[in-house]
Design a protein around this motif. Sequence first.
Motif, PDB file in Angstrom:
ATOM      1  N   UNK A 129       0.820  -1.191   0.000  1.00  6.38           N
ATOM      2  CA  UNK A 129       0.000   0.000   0.000  1.00  6.38           C
ATOM      3  C   UNK A 129       0.864   1.255   0.000  1.00  6.38           C
ATOM      4  N   UNK A 130       0.201   2.400  -0.033  1.00 11.22           N
ATOM      5  CA  UNK A 130       0.912   3.664  -0.127  1.00 11.22           C
ATOM      6  C   UNK A 130       1.413   4.127   1.222  1.00 11.22           C
ATOM      7  N   UNK A 131       2.474   4.929   1.193  1.00 12.97           N
ATOM      8  CA  UNK A 131       2.950   5.589   2.401  1.00 12.97           C
ATOM      9  C   UNK A 131       2.077   6.815   2.650  1.00 12.97           C
ATOM     10  N   UNK A 132       1.642   6.999   3.863  1.00 15.21           N
ATOM     11  CA  UNK A 132       0.689   8.059   4.179  1.00 15.21           C
ATOM     12  C   UNK A 132       1.416   9.386   4.372  1.00 15.21           C
ATOM     13  N   UNK A 133       1.894   9.990   3.261  1.00 18.69           N
ATOM     14  CA  UNK A 133       2.595  11.268   3.296  1.00 18.69           C
ATOM     15  C   UNK A 133       1.758  12.351   2.641  1.00 18.69           C
ATOM     16  N   UNK A 134       1.244  12.072   1.474  1.00 16.24           N
ATOM     17  CA  UNK A 134       0.440  13.040   0.733  1.00 16.24           C
ATOM     18  C   UNK A 134      -1.025  12.967   1.162  1.00 16.24           C
ATOM     19  N   UNK A 135      -1.738  14.119   1.183  1.00 13.31           N
ATOM     20  CA  UNK A 135      -3.178  14.080   1.436  1.00 13.31           C
ATOM     21  C   UNK A 135      -3.925  13.192   0.442  1.00 13.31           C
TER      22      UNK A 135
END
Length: 280
Positions: free
Chosen positions: A121-127
């Motif tokens: 899954x994605x890293x939670x950095x960008x909104x």
Amino acid sequence: MRKALTCTILLLVLAVGGICLTARTVFAAHDQVTYTETLREGSPSAANGAVVSLGMQYDYRLFWDTVFKAGSAPLSETQHVQTQYTCHLTQYYGRLEPSYNGVTLQNSYDNGVSYFDTDGRIADVSPLAAAYDALYDKTAPGKEGKLTVLVQDYYEYYPISGQIHLPGCSIELTDAVAPEYVGISPYATAEQWNDFQSFFRIPVLPDEKLELTLGRDESGRVWHYGRNGVDGGDGFGLYTYSAITADSCYFTFDCHTFSGKLVDTSLIPGGYGLYRLPYT
């Protein structure tokens, strides 16, 4: 015998003459460089005293160095535009001066989105991470999914990233790096990034949309993802232009949307215009 010698000499003279004539004809245009001045806004007299240098080259053999003295005199007066031409038979790199990009800014919606986590899954950095995460959940393994989102649901102001590239200084402006790398060359400190982000607060367009795409392989891992504008929709790119002097970088940006409308620059301290970044 004499006829043969005479013909040989005549052919030699014609060959040499032809080469000289050709060389003279070709060389005559070597410094015939012309420029056209187009006034977009303001008064040329405000730039009186400024000197602009422009270096061009072809194949590292042909070089043109032009100096333009700005001011109230029209560009057609040749004494204000001078071009020096040099030619090298072999490629020559030693005469080239280093070039710098100055301040380069752009909006970065999904800057920091990454699919290198252990669970795919994605890293939670960008909104926008939440939107990509939702798209991941709805996309079956071996398929490609799409999702249209309203930018205003994720950003109040356009997110900024970019680079400061000046003599003795090369810094990446981004918040999308791991905390342990922030402030370590070439990344800007959190304070430096925040200075730019808080200064250039430009509200996102209320109707701007993005189409997110994401593809998963048969094992479920993400093999591609990205975003595009929606056909017929509007958007904003924050394209910057820089001019570098001995101690400062002057820069500005195009404040128009893709369709030519003006974005809201009222929150920028001092308003929209030309900005100076000293670097001594």
